[in-house]
Enzyme design. Structure first.
Site, PDB file in Angstrom:
ATOM      1  N   PHE A  67       0.857  -1.201   0.000  1.00 28.36           N
ATOM      2  CA  PHE A  67       0.000   0.000   0.000  1.00 28.36           C
ATOM      3  C   PHE A  67       0.883   1.237   0.000  1.00 28.36           C
ATOM      4  O   PHE A  67       1.786   1.352   0.829  1.00 28.36           O
ATOM      5  CB  PHE A  67      -0.925   0.013   1.227  1.00 28.36           C
ATOM      6  CG  PHE A  67      -1.919   1.139   1.177  1.00 28.36           C
ATOM      7  CD1 PHE A  67      -3.056   1.043   0.382  1.00 28.36           C
ATOM      8  CD2 PHE A  67      -1.712   2.316   1.897  1.00 28.36           C
ATOM      9  CE1 PHE A  67      -3.965   2.095   0.306  1.00 28.36           C
ATOM     10  CE2 PHE A  67      -2.624   3.372   1.833  1.00 28.36           C
ATOM     11  CZ  PHE A  67      -3.754   3.252   1.039  1.00 28.36           C
ATOM     12  N   ASP A 116       9.129   2.650   1.164  1.00 29.23           N
ATOM     13  CA  ASP A 116       7.998   3.408   1.689  1.00 29.23           C
ATOM     14  C   ASP A 116       7.962   3.162   3.195  1.00 29.23           C
ATOM     15  O   ASP A 116       7.513   2.113   3.652  1.00 29.23           O
ATOM     16  CB  ASP A 116       6.711   2.929   1.012  1.00 29.23           C
ATOM     17  CG  ASP A 116       5.474   3.626   1.572  1.00 29.23           C
ATOM     18  OD1 ASP A 116       5.568   4.244   2.654  1.00 29.23           O
ATOM     19  OD2 ASP A 116       4.409   3.525   0.931  1.00 29.23           O
ATOM     20  N   LYS A 146       3.021  10.164   8.162  1.00 28.09           N
ATOM     21  CA  LYS A 146       2.343   9.713   9.391  1.00 28.09           C
ATOM     22  C   LYS A 146       3.005  10.291  10.652  1.00 28.09           C
ATOM     23  O   LYS A 146       2.767  11.433  11.003  1.00 28.09           O
ATOM     24  CB  LYS A 146       2.280   8.190   9.420  1.00 28.09           C
ATOM     25  CG  LYS A 146       1.243   7.628   8.419  1.00 28.09           C
ATOM     26  CD  LYS A 146       1.003   6.154   8.676  1.00 28.09           C
ATOM     27  CE  LYS A 146       0.056   5.512   7.672  1.00 28.09           C
ATOM     28  NZ  LYS A 146      -1.349   5.693   7.978  1.00 28.09           N
TER      29      LYS A 146
HETATM   30  C1  LIG Z   1       2.987   2.306   3.774  1.00 28.69           C
HETATM   31  C2  LIG Z   1       2.048   3.440   3.464  1.00 28.69           C
HETATM   32  N1  LIG Z   1       2.325   4.257   2.434  1.00 28.69           N
HETATM   33  C3  LIG Z   1       1.528   5.285   2.126  1.00 28.69           C
HETATM   34  C4  LIG Z   1       0.383   5.545   2.839  1.00 28.69           C
HETATM   35  C5  LIG Z   1      -0.492   6.706   2.464  1.00 28.69           C
HETATM   36  O1  LIG Z   1      -0.309   7.749   3.350  1.00 28.69           O
HETATM   37  P1  LIG Z   1      -1.375   8.945   3.385  1.00 28.69           P
HETATM   38  O2  LIG Z   1      -2.671   8.353   3.805  1.00 28.69           O
HETATM   39  O3  LIG Z   1      -0.795   9.919   4.373  1.00 28.69           O
HETATM   40  O4  LIG Z   1      -1.432   9.509   2.009  1.00 28.69           O
HETATM   41  C6  LIG Z   1       0.049   4.722   3.914  1.00 28.69           C
HETATM   42  C7  LIG Z   1      -1.192   4.960   4.690  1.00 28.69           C
HETATM   43  O5  LIG Z   1      -1.721   4.125   5.355  1.00 28.69           O
HETATM   44  C8  LIG Z   1       0.897   3.644   4.237  1.00 28.69           C
HETATM   45  O6  LIG Z   1       0.625   2.818   5.251  1.00 28.69           O
END
Ligand SMILES: Cc1ncc(COP(=O)(O)O)c(C=O)c1O
Length: 401
Positions: free
Chosen positions: A136, A221, A250
């Site tokens: 994700f 990520d 986050k």
């Molecule tokens: C690993 C990862 N990348 C990206 C995101 C997306 O982040 P945002 O919701 O701040 O756009 C998330 C959100 O849960 C995530 O867990």
């Protein structure tokens, strides 16, 4: 004005299904709703509230900056942004920082940078991006397409092209896809939304070796795994590999929206003036809070405390499991914890989460069959104990149901 949950259905776009509870106040790892009912918070705003609610260091940083300067745009730089960037550079492999407002935006920047780097360094043909099933990376169209869950990216018309997916922890599946046309391999160094899946050391080091062999960038990520979540400042630090690009969001703002992309000078140079940008990215308010969050988290006390608290969670969850036999595995790292439901309770994670809420405990799910806990990194031990007590009551009801 009387505010109730039914107003959500009247005035909000129906893309979320929030719980009936409307919290109005939080302090540390406790939250209170409109009726004054108390909840222990094991959710942490989905791995965001790394210092709990209304931590004094963050409140004071926000208030101080609020009296000074809120926003400029990137027509001018500002002191908090430069200070936070310097701290990130000092503490990581990175030499350059780009600020965004969310995880998806940080990833969008990473992917666009990778494509530019490949085009400039090698040629127009080097565009392939490989990511992993169940991964994700956010909800912009580029990031959601790179994410490995077609259910999230289908139904919006033609997708960004040349994106393929391998299987996490299966090096052969990556080897079968990667070539000299691959521009980047993007992965979470601990899959979060996909079910709290840790990489094996062989896998992660194999990914790094394959990227090197094919001159592809390795993008980590760390939106969920970063800023102390695993007990390391960033998860890569415990894996014996160094990414070319890392994204963080986050917990970076402890609850204030901010994201960042970190990379080396040699790669960063391809995002020249005009190639990418954001009105709010590097906003002084967000960066001032980010500095306070970063300084508070990046200490041996907090990072070692994460590992200690992980053990308390594991011991408590294992004890509940010994009594009720509901989990097949307790997994994850640090305070990114997954309790995978066993065969008997497959597909019931949301029901367990709702039962926990009924007992006054906020927790999360990761997919249909894994309960997820991402509490404050400094959650008091008494709150862990009380939360687990409430969770046990919820489990007991689920088992009897
Ligand atoms: C690993 C990862 N990348 C990206 C995101 C997306 O982040 P945002 O919701 O701040 O756009 C998330 C959100 O849960 C995530 O867990």
């Amino acid at each position: 004005m009387q505010v109730s949950r039914s107003l959500f259905d009247e005035v909000m776009v129906p893309n979320y299904a929030p719980s009936a509870v409307i919290p109005v106040k939080g302090l540390g790892s406790k939250v209170w709703d409109q009726t004054g009912r108390e909840f222990i918070d094991f959710a942490g705003g989905i791995a965001v509230n790394c210092l709990g609610h209304c931590h004094p260091a963050l409140v004071s940083a926000l208030k101080d900056q609020a009296d000074k300067l809120w926003h400029l745009s990137n027509v001018m730089t500002n002191e908090p942004a430069l200070i936070l960037a310097q701290k990130l550079v000092n503490a990581t492999f990175a030499e350059k920082v780009y600020f965004a407002n969310s995880g998806a935006e940080a990833n969008e920047a990473a992917l666009k940078l990778a494509r530019r780097w490949a085009k400039n360094e090698v040629g127009e043909h080097k565009t392939q991006i490989i990511a992993f099933k169940q991964g994700f990376h956010g909800r912009t169209f580029f990031t959601v397409t790179v994410g490995g869950q077609p259910a999230y990216s289908d139904g919006f018309g033609p997708k960004p092209a040349d994106i393929v997916h391998a299987e996490y922890n299966n090096l052969a599946s990556l080897e079968a896809l990667i070539s000299d046309n691959t521009c980047a391999v993007m992965l979470e160094p601990l899959q979060g939304e996909g079910g709290i899946i840790s990489p094996t050391v062989e896998f992660i080091q194999g990914v790094a070796a394959l990227c090197k062999k094919h001159n592809a960038l390795m993008i980590f990520d760390e939106v969920q795994s970063g800023v102390g979540r695993t007990g390391e400042l960033y998860a890569y630090m415990g894996l014996g590999v160094v990414p070319d690009i890392l994204t963080t969001a986050k917990a970076l703002g402890g609850g204030f929206p901010i994201g960042a992309m970190l990379t080396t000078t040699a790669i960063a140079k391809h995002l020249v003036v005009g190639t990418h940008g954001s009105t709010y990215g590097g906003n002084p308010l967000a960066c001032a809070v980010g500095i306070a969050a970063f300084d508070t988290v990046n200490t041996p006390e907090v990072l070692n405390g994460v590992k200690h608290r992980e053990q308390l969670f594991r011991d408590g969850l294992n004890a509940i499991n010994a009594k009720y036999d509901v989990f097949s595995e307790i997994r994850g790292q640090g305070l990114l914890i997954g309790a995978a439901l066993n065969d008997k309770y497959q597909g019931k994670a949301r029901d367990f989460m709702l039962a926990a809420a009924d007992e006054g405990l906020m927790m999360l799910v990761a997919g249909y069959s894994v309960l997820r806990m991402t509490p404050s990194l400094v959650i008091p031990e008494a709150d862990i104990a009380e939360g687990l007590k409430r969770f046990e009551k919820a489990v007991a009801k689920m088992v009897q149901a």
